[in-house]
Design an enzyme around this catalytic site. Sequence first.
Site, PDB file in Angstrom:
ATOM      1  N   ASP A 163      49.758  25.769  81.377  1.00  0.00           N
ATOM      2  CA  ASP A 163      49.726  24.416  81.921  1.00  0.00           C
ATOM      3  C   ASP A 163      51.092  23.725  81.840  1.00  0.00           C
ATOM      4  OD1 ASP A 163      48.875  21.916  82.759  1.00  0.00           O
ATOM      5  OD2 ASP A 163      47.974  21.382  80.829  1.00  0.00           O
ATOM      6  N   GLU A 409      47.394  29.618  71.704  1.00  0.00           N
ATOM      7  CA  GLU A 409      46.070  29.770  72.311  1.00  0.00           C
ATOM      8  C   GLU A 409      45.814  31.129  72.942  1.00  0.00           C
ATOM      9  OE1 GLU A 409      45.132  26.495  74.903  1.00  0.00           O
ATOM     10  OE2 GLU A 409      44.828  25.178  73.186  1.00  0.00           O
ATOM     11  N   TYR A 465      40.067  19.551  71.520  1.00  0.00           N
ATOM     12  CA  TYR A 465      39.900  18.495  72.527  1.00  0.00           C
ATOM     13  C   TYR A 465      38.497  17.899  72.488  1.00  0.00           C
ATOM     14  CZ  TYR A 465      44.513  19.622  74.188  1.00  0.00           C
ATOM     15  OH  TYR A 465      45.874  19.781  74.256  1.00  0.00           O
ATOM     16  N   GLU A 500      47.396  20.306  68.596  1.00  0.00           N
ATOM     17  CA  GLU A 500      47.117  19.624  69.850  1.00  0.00           C
ATOM     18  C   GLU A 500      45.813  18.869  69.713  1.00  0.00           C
ATOM     19  OE1 GLU A 500      47.161  21.811  73.571  1.00  0.00           O
ATOM     20  OE2 GLU A 500      48.899  22.999  72.930  1.00  0.00           O
TER      21      GLU A 500
HETATM   22  C1  BDP Z   1      45.990  23.421  75.781  1.00  0.00           C
HETATM   23  C2  BDP Z   1      47.327  24.072  76.022  1.00  0.00           C
HETATM   24  C3  BDP Z   1      48.356  23.121  76.615  1.00  0.00           C
HETATM   25  C4  BDP Z   1      47.726  22.274  77.695  1.00  0.00           C
HETATM   26  C5  BDP Z   1      46.595  21.470  77.089  1.00  0.00           C
HETATM   27  C6  BDP Z   1      45.929  20.538  78.098  1.00  0.00           C
HETATM   28  O1  BDP Z   1      47.846  24.654  74.844  1.00  0.00           O
HETATM   29  O2  BDP Z   1      49.442  23.842  77.109  1.00  0.00           O
HETATM   30  O3  BDP Z   1      48.630  21.465  78.367  1.00  0.00           O
HETATM   31  O4  BDP Z   1      45.644  22.352  76.600  1.00  0.00           O
HETATM   32  O5  BDP Z   1      44.921  20.948  78.673  1.00  0.00           O
HETATM   33  O6  BDP Z   1      45.008  24.329  76.071  1.00  0.00           O
HETATM   34  O7  BDP Z   1      46.412  19.451  78.329  1.00  0.00           O
END
Ligand code: BDP
Length: 594
Positions: A163, A409, A465, A500
């Site tokens: 991404d 990941e 997330y 993240e």
């Molecule tokens: C994660 C990835 C990252 C993406 C992020 C997203 O590590 O590179 O930009 O999600 O979805 O899976 O914003």
Amino acid sequence: MLYPVMTKSRMLFDLSGIWAFRMEQEEGEGEREGWAGKPLPNPMTMAVPASYNDLKACAELRDYHGTVYYQTTVRLAKAMLEERLVLRCGAVTHHAKVYLNGQLVMTHRGGFLPFEAEVSGFVKEGDNLLTIAVSNLIDHSTLPVGEQQTTPSGEARNATNFDFFNYAGINRPVKLYTTPQDYIADVTVTSDVDFEKGSATLHYALSTLGEGEARVEVYDEAGQLVGRSEGKTGDVTIEKVHLWQPLDAYLYEVRAYYERDEYILPYGIRTVRVEGRHFLINERPFYFKGYGKHEDTYPNGRGLNEAMNVKDLALLKWQGANSFRTSHYPYSEEMLRLCDREGIVVIDECPAVGLNLRMGGGFFGATQSPTFDPEKGIKTGEHHKEVLRDLVARDKNLACVVIWSIANEPDSTGKEAADYFLPLFKLVKELDPQKRPCTLVNVQMVSFEQEVTKEVADVICLNRYYGWYECGGDLKSAEKQLRAELEKWSTLNKPIIFTEFGADTVAGFHDATPVMFTEEYQVDYYEMNTRVFDEFPAVQGEQVWNFADFATSQGVVRVQGNKKGLFTRDRKPKMAAHFMRKRWLSIPNFEYKK
Ligand code: BDP
């Protein structure tokens, strides 16, 4: 590999500027037409360093697929030819063929690390034609991972399995430097700190070529000589040592001599290790506050942007942060040297992103297939080792680097993944003279039970997330799930860093009842996640996704780029930036969780 510096024995020339540039219209055109040996026909102008994609107003260049040619004339003075002359590229993305006066000097695979060659035999006094052919093609054998496809309209397309926009070109400076014929090829420094005595011993090793006597002198920031030693290897003890601390950097100068040659290395002294659930820097439990970032600015793309690097670190400090991860590739040497200078703590990641074909190739167009399938899977094994070797060789002496990240990941489940990743941990441990902690950044789809590297990883890094991809818009359920998952990871008694967590937010979108994509929702998202982190002693860090909005491939889940930044792409804070600022200013760098 040493960063090129100017010393009393070394001349240094930066070839940055405007070069001639041309895209191939068909594969192999440049070689067929002999572009490397003569002035490029009808060239465009192009800035070096920079990604080429956004520098002209044309989609053909932005979405270009294939090889482009860069060219410049290098005018050499006689004095330079009397020394050993080296041509060095900071990074060419993704693959380079470098020619001088039509002769191939070196080739390089991989877009984020430096490479160099001695060119004394290829050049002459006066005009020399330097040509660099750059390919942006990525596939299952490259890092990062991509896929070659044909669009329904019959055009070649490079699907990225990650991404971020596939920015390409000569992204970092091209330099020429000289050394004497007997020269220092590498310097390795490690240190032991005696915390009781307040002293440190540096252990150095010079790798040299030629004949000569070696010695090392160490100077403090005031320019005072604090220690010296003779020989290619040796120890230098520094009494009353001034340690390198997060946000309070102190850099000694290690001056290495070999006959006529001098090399100067800035060097911060600090210790780093993991004990139980604590991540110790200088023996004190450190709490990571910061970001996953990108090298991504407009219009430079992934091209070195030193002004923005300075600005970003200033904003990092303004927010009360102390660290970032070089997601998802090694950042420029210039940025890491700046972090060493500014006391910013860095998780140094190699470009292993997209090693997860089984998970559907993400949203970005790659095809789903078993990740380690001998035919359809990834073929990055040997290259991955090569890249890790080069990464450690480049960054081994940096104080700011405290963790190596082996991959972001990946599909880290099952025997094949164990066979692939476990030896990489071992390799990095062997390669790193400082034996820094290693990690692999775990993806949400790989559960606690499935993760094959959790035993060998020194630090658990989680990308989560909850409240976005999982339970989007439902923070109550998200909270419950996040807590349930953290209960499991906490049992490992290892430090956990959230590398993240984030929510796409379009700056200026507001609502009184927070909904996804609004600034209010982003604040609520961070409020919930960080509240849960605070309940778990094992959570020793939080790095939001992302520092700033960034460019990526087009698709229905991206609104002119990834909008998860705390800052917009031009570095204006969203509401959540102020929220995290307030939080981070109240969290100390050390001993937040005893
Ligand atoms: C994660 C990835 C990252 C993406 C992020 C997203 O590590 O590179 O930009 O999600 O979805 O899976 O914003």
